[in-house]
Design a protein around this motif. Sequence first.
Motif, mmCIF file in Angstrom:
data_model
loop_
_atom_site.group_PDB
_atom_site.id
_atom_site.type_symbol
_atom_site.label_atom_id
_atom_site.label_comp_id
_atom_site.label_asym_id
_atom_site.label_seq_id
_atom_site.Cartn_x
_atom_site.Cartn_y
_atom_site.Cartn_z
ATOM 1 N N GLN A 113 0.845 -1.192 0.000
ATOM 2 C CA GLN A 113 0.000 0.000 0.000
ATOM 3 C C GLN A 113 0.881 1.242 0.000
ATOM 4 O O GLN A 113 1.803 1.361 0.806
ATOM 5 C CB GLN A 113 -0.921 -0.004 1.226
ATOM 6 N N ARG A 114 0.589 2.170 -0.922
ATOM 7 C CA ARG A 114 1.388 3.388 -1.054
ATOM 8 C C ARG A 114 0.467 4.594 -1.206
ATOM 9 O O ARG A 114 -0.599 4.490 -1.814
ATOM 10 C CB ARG A 114 2.295 3.324 -2.286
ATOM 11 N N ASP A 115 0.924 5.740 -0.700
ATOM 12 C CA ASP A 115 0.203 6.977 -0.977
ATOM 13 C C ASP A 115 0.791 7.578 -2.265
ATOM 14 O O ASP A 115 1.713 7.021 -2.871
ATOM 15 C CB ASP A 115 0.290 7.954 0.207
ATOM 16 N N GLN A 116 0.271 8.724 -2.689
ATOM 17 C CA GLN A 116 0.686 9.323 -3.960
ATOM 18 C C GLN A 116 2.180 9.654 -3.972
ATOM 19 O O GLN A 116 2.882 9.417 -4.965
ATOM 20 C CB GLN A 116 -0.141 10.593 -4.225
ATOM 21 N N MET A 117 2.685 10.192 -2.873
ATOM 22 C CA MET A 117 4.098 10.564 -2.819
ATOM 23 C C MET A 117 4.996 9.329 -2.891
ATOM 24 O O MET A 117 6.059 9.354 -3.531
ATOM 25 C CB MET A 117 4.394 11.357 -1.533
ATOM 26 N N GLN A 118 4.576 8.251 -2.248
ATOM 27 C CA GLN A 118 5.362 7.014 -2.288
ATOM 28 C C GLN A 118 5.340 6.395 -3.681
ATOM 29 O O GLN A 118 6.338 5.832 -4.124
ATOM 30 C CB GLN A 118 4.826 6.033 -1.245
ATOM 31 N N GLU A 119 4.194 6.513 -4.380
ATOM 32 C CA GLU A 119 4.109 6.031 -5.759
ATOM 33 C C GLU A 119 5.086 6.793 -6.647
ATOM 34 O O GLU A 119 5.798 6.209 -7.472
ATOM 35 C CB GLU A 119 2.683 6.206 -6.301
ATOM 36 N N CYS A 174 10.189 6.125 -0.477
ATOM 37 C CA CYS A 174 9.502 4.856 -0.736
ATOM 38 C C CYS A 174 9.116 4.166 0.569
ATOM 39 O O CYS A 174 9.650 4.475 1.630
ATOM 40 C CB CYS A 174 10.403 3.917 -1.539
ATOM 41 N N THR A 175 8.200 3.219 0.475
ATOM 42 C CA THR A 175 7.833 2.417 1.640
ATOM 43 C C THR A 175 9.002 1.507 2.014
ATOM 44 O O THR A 175 9.904 1.259 1.202
ATOM 45 C CB THR A 175 6.606 1.534 1.348
ATOM 46 N N VAL A 176 8.984 0.993 3.231
ATOM 47 C CA VAL A 176 10.046 0.098 3.695
ATOM 48 C C VAL A 176 10.104 -1.162 2.828
ATOM 49 O O VAL A 176 11.189 -1.631 2.462
ATOM 50 C CB VAL A 176 9.831 -0.279 5.178
ATOM 51 N N ASP A 177 8.929 -1.707 2.478
ATOM 52 C CA ASP A 177 8.889 -2.894 1.624
ATOM 53 C C ASP A 177 9.534 -2.623 0.266
ATOM 54 O O ASP A 177 10.291 -3.451 -0.251
ATOM 55 C CB ASP A 177 7.446 -3.363 1.415
ATOM 56 N N ASP A 178 9.233 -1.468 -0.302
ATOM 57 C CA ASP A 178 9.811 -1.116 -1.602
ATOM 58 C C ASP A 178 11.324 -0.915 -1.494
ATOM 59 O O ASP A 178 12.074 -1.282 -2.397
ATOM 60 C CB ASP A 178 9.152 0.146 -2.158
ATOM 61 N N GLN A 179 11.768 -0.333 -0.395
ATOM 62 C CA GLN A 179 13.208 -0.136 -0.200
ATOM 63 C C GLN A 179 13.940 -1.474 -0.180
ATOM 64 O O GLN A 179 15.021 -1.620 -0.756
ATOM 65 C CB GLN A 179 13.470 0.633 1.102
ATOM 66 N N LYS A 180 13.332 -2.465 0.467
ATOM 67 C CA LYS A 180 13.942 -3.802 0.524
ATOM 68 C C LYS A 180 13.999 -4.428 -0.868
ATOM 69 O O LYS A 180 15.003 -5.044 -1.248
ATOM 70 C CB LYS A 180 13.156 -4.703 1.474
ATOM 71 N N LYS A 181 12.918 -4.264 -1.643
ATOM 72 C CA LYS A 181 12.885 -4.836 -2.990
ATOM 73 C C LYS A 181 13.898 -4.155 -3.902
ATOM 74 O O LYS A 181 14.549 -4.812 -4.723
ATOM 75 C CB LYS A 181 11.474 -4.710 -3.578
ATOM 76 N N VAL A 182 14.039 -2.844 -3.753
ATOM 77 C CA VAL A 182 15.021 -2.098 -4.556
ATOM 78 C C VAL A 182 16.430 -2.580 -4.232
ATOM 79 O O VAL A 182 17.264 -2.784 -5.130
ATOM 80 C CB VAL A 182 14.890 -0.582 -4.299
ATOM 81 N N LYS A 183 16.694 -2.783 -2.959
ATOM 82 C CA LYS A 183 18.024 -3.255 -2.551
ATOM 83 C C LYS A 183 18.302 -4.627 -3.157
ATOM 84 O O LYS A 183 19.424 -4.886 -3.636
ATOM 85 C CB LYS A 183 18.121 -3.311 -1.027
ATOM 86 N N ARG A 184 17.306 -5.522 -3.145
ATOM 87 C CA ARG A 184 17.489 -6.854 -3.737
ATOM 88 C C ARG A 184 17.736 -6.752 -5.244
ATOM 89 O O ARG A 184 18.567 -7.476 -5.801
ATOM 90 C CB ARG A 184 16.269 -7.735 -3.471
#
Length: 201
Positions: A113-119, A174-184
Motif C-alpha cells: 500500500q502506497r500513498d501518492q508521494m510514495q508512488e 519509498c515504503t520500507v517494503d519497496d526499499q527492501k525490494k530495490v536493494k534486492r
Amino acid sequence: MDVDPLPGTSSGMTTALVLQTLPKIDENDMMSTKTPKERILELLDLLESHVEKLRKGASQLEEDRDALLSTLDSVRNADLMYDLEDNDRDDVNRYADRIMNRCHTVEVRVLTQRDQMQEEALFQVNHLIDGLVISLKGDGETAKAKCVSYMNACSSNLVQGITDKKFESALLGCTVDDQKKVKRRLQGLLNYFDKLKISTL
C-alpha cells in the motif's frame, strides 16, 4: 497456486490444521470479565498477527522464486555451456527451459500500500535503475560505479565509492517494503556485473 500437503497429510487435512490454529471468539464464555469490544479487539489483534505472518511467508516465497529464476538464468549463461557439443547444449537448454517454465507457473504477489508521494518516489527510483540498465550496453564500468553508488544509498555501510544523493532522496520517499525490494534488485545487478567481471574505476 497448488500447495503440496505436509508429509502424511492430505491437502484438506492441512487446511483443517491451519484453520484450527486461528483464534476464535467464544460466544458462550459467560465467565469473561472483558467487555464485548475488548474481546473482539483481542481477536482482531491475533488475526492481524496471522496476516503479517502470511505476508512475510508470501514475500519469502516471492524471493525464493526470483532466486530460482536468477540461478536458472546464470546456469544457461555459464561459460561451461560453451564447452558442450551443440546437441548436448540443446538438450541442456531444453531441460533448463522446462524448469524455468514450470517455475513461471507459480505466481506469488504481495501488494504494497502506497500513498501518492510514495508512488512517485518508487517511479523515480525505478526510472533511475532502468536508466542504469540501459547505460550498461554503452559503458559497463560507469554503469557498475553508478550501481554501487545506488547500493550505498540503500545501506548505512558503504560498499565502496560514493552515495548517489538523488537516488537516496527518492529511495527515502519509498515504503520500507519497496526499499527492501530495490536493494534486492540492485544486489542482483551487482552480481550480474561481477559475473561479467566488470571492474569499477
